[in-house]
Design a protein around this motif. Structure first.
Motif, PDB file in Angstrom:
ATOM      1  N   ILE A  43      18.689   1.143   5.789  1.00  0.00           N
ATOM      2  CA  ILE A  43      18.698   1.379   6.996  1.00  0.00           C
ATOM      3  C   ILE A  43      17.793   2.723   6.546  1.00  0.00           C
ATOM      4  CG2 ILE A  43      19.997   3.183   9.039  1.00  0.00           C
ATOM      5  CD1 ILE A  43      20.888  -0.243   7.994  1.00  0.00           C
ATOM      6  N   PHE A  44      17.194   2.604   7.498  1.00  0.00           N
ATOM      7  CA  PHE A  44      15.768   3.601   7.618  1.00  0.00           C
ATOM      8  C   PHE A  44      16.355   4.594   8.613  1.00  0.00           C
ATOM      9  CE2 PHE A  44      11.550   1.624   5.192  1.00  0.00           C
ATOM     10  CZ  PHE A  44      13.372   1.932   4.165  1.00  0.00           C
ATOM     11  N   GLU A  45      16.790   4.164   9.592  1.00  0.00           N
ATOM     12  CA  GLU A  45      16.668   5.409  10.727  1.00  0.00           C
ATOM     13  C   GLU A  45      18.453   5.784  10.624  1.00  0.00           C
ATOM     14  OE1 GLU A  45      16.075   8.201  12.727  1.00  0.00           O
ATOM     15  OE2 GLU A  45      14.265   5.947  12.996  1.00  0.00           O
ATOM     16  N   ILE A  46      19.101   6.815  10.353  1.00  0.00           N
ATOM     17  CA  ILE A  46      20.121   7.224   9.596  1.00  0.00           C
ATOM     18  C   ILE A  46      20.805   8.044  10.111  1.00  0.00           C
ATOM     19  CG2 ILE A  46      21.044   8.744   7.718  1.00  0.00           C
ATOM     20  CD1 ILE A  46      19.545   6.954   6.625  1.00  0.00           C
ATOM     21  N   LYS A  47      20.605   8.373  12.082  1.00  0.00           N
ATOM     22  CA  LYS A  47      21.548   8.660  12.216  1.00  0.00           C
ATOM     23  C   LYS A  47      21.350   8.281  13.716  1.00  0.00           C
ATOM     24  CE  LYS A  47      20.622  13.761  10.566  1.00  0.00           C
ATOM     25  NZ  LYS A  47      22.315  14.087  10.627  1.00  0.00           N
ATOM     26  N   MET A  48      22.911   7.415  14.656  1.00  0.00           N
ATOM     27  CA  MET A  48      22.759   6.635  15.732  1.00  0.00           C
ATOM     28  C   MET A  48      22.028   8.118  16.776  1.00  0.00           C
ATOM     29  SD  MET A  48      23.438   3.817  14.365  1.00  0.00           S
ATOM     30  CE  MET A  48      22.968   4.327  12.880  1.00  0.00           C
ATOM     31  N   SER A  49      21.962   8.758  16.929  1.00  0.00           N
ATOM     32  CA  SER A  49      21.349   9.790  18.051  1.00  0.00           C
ATOM     33  C   SER A  49      19.544   9.832  18.178  1.00  0.00           C
ATOM     34  CB  SER A  49      21.564  11.281  17.437  1.00  0.00           C
ATOM     35  OG  SER A  49      21.394  12.098  16.229  1.00  0.00           O
ATOM     36  N   HIS A  50      19.617   8.868  17.321  1.00  0.00           N
ATOM     37  CA  HIS A  50      17.414   8.418  17.108  1.00  0.00           C
ATOM     38  C   HIS A  50      18.277   7.472  18.073  1.00  0.00           C
ATOM     39  CE1 HIS A  50      13.990   7.113  16.823  1.00  0.00           C
ATOM     40  NE2 HIS A  50      14.542   5.473  16.572  1.00  0.00           N
TER      41      HIS A  50
END
Length: 332
Positions: free
Chosen positions: A169-176
């Motif tokens: 997983i590269f986009e760590i935060k779901m807030s993205h």
């Protein structure tokens, strides 16, 4: 059947052979073959195990007809027959029976939501992986796996066999994706790369979205390069719940990979490379946490460097909080 089964305790949801109208099985098969790609099928049972067992032979025959040699089985939801449990004796027997039946069809099994395997893959090597613990996806809708989670698994879950953890997983935060979301993966990006080495599985997944990998092509290179089958494994250092450093030699090649991960505490260590072949020179490509990396505050900070090493060399590793290091050793 995907429209309304989740959360509904329904028995006959899927038949495992009927595609949606917009999914042309024959065309997908031909296209995959033209690209040299092997397909894996997903058998989500919706917990309706009796239904799956009735349809299992037809499902496996369908897979072989259309060149699917592997299946990911899933058991989301409450088990049917009612009164049975995922870890009960009936379900343990079911998981083992599906693997045995699949072996007769020369089909590989990767089970999710299953009970923890206890060495079954030694009898049935087609049982290539199982989730059977809190995998990476658990981070997406809950408090998530704490930074120490992956440092505990080698001493617990991994003793029973390979695990499909779905790393990368590269986009760590779901807030993205949604600013109101607070969920996140509790690691740095570099640690996600290291997991491909510290977690053994003959089937590994690049579990993020393609567009997220396109933004970090230099980091994605490690996922493209890392192997899944090994001739040798060396546990260089480990402490349950604190840290793990593992080196593995590619099967049939002189290439080595190293993964080092830590818990919520940053860590510095020095590793001797005496596992490398004496007298050979190697190019070491090191994927490591950035100086200001932190699993929560700055998880995507990483650096990549290349150095020349031998079996007499030592490498200093600086792991951020919840971080890791991944290294590829390529013989020159």
């Amino acid at each position: 059947g995907w429209e309304d089964w989740f959360g509904n305790w329904k028995e006959n949801v899927f038949d495992f052979v009927t595609p949606y109208p917009d999914f042309n099985v024959e065309e997908v098969q031909k296209y995959a073959q033209s690209k040299g790609v092997k397909m894996i099928m997903h058998h989500e049972t919706s917990g309706s195990v009796a239904n799956y067992e009735r349809r299992l032979d037809r499902a496996f025959s369908f897979m072989k007809k259309h060149d699917y040699d592997a299946v990911k089985t899933g058991y989301v939801g409450k088990i049917i027959p009612r009164g049975e449990w995922h870890d009960g004796q009936t379900m343990v027997n079911h998981f083992n029976w599906v693997v045995e039946r699949a072996a007769e069809y020369k089909i590989m099994i990767n089970s999710h939501e299953s009970s923890r395997p206890t060495g079954v893959h030694r009898t049935y090597p087609n049982y290539i992986a199982a989730e059977a613990a809190r995998g990476n996806e658990f981070n997406a809708w809950s408090v998530g796996n704490p930074p120490a989670h992956e440092t505990i698994l080698p001493f617990t879950r991994f003793l029973g066999g390979p695990m499909d953890y779905t790393p990368g997983i590269f986009e760590i935060k779901m807030s993205h994706y949604d600013a109101t979301k607070k969920e996140q993966v509790h690691t740095t990006l570099a640690k996600q790369l290291a997991l491909y080495v510290t977690i053994y599985s003959p089937l590994q997944m690049a579990a993020d979205l393609p567009e997220n990998y396109e933004r970090y092509p230099d980091a994605f290179q490690f996922i493209k390069d890392v192997e899944v089958d090994w001739d040798d494994t060396r546990i260089l250092e480990a402490e349950p719940g604190d840290f793990v450093t593992i080196a593995r030699k590619t099967k049939g090649k002189e290439t080595w990979f190293l993964g080092s991960i830590t818990d919520e505490n940053p860590r510095s260590t020095e590793i001797t490379l005496d596992f490398l072949t004496p007298g050979k020179k190697y190019k070491a490509t090191i994927y490591q946490d950035g100086k200001d990396a932190h699993w929560e505050k700055n998880p995507k900070a990483y650096t990549i460097k290349t150095i020349e090493v031998t079996a007499k060399s030592k490498i200093k590793l600086n792991l951020a909080a919840g971080g890791g290091t991944a290294i590829r050793f390529l013989p020159l």
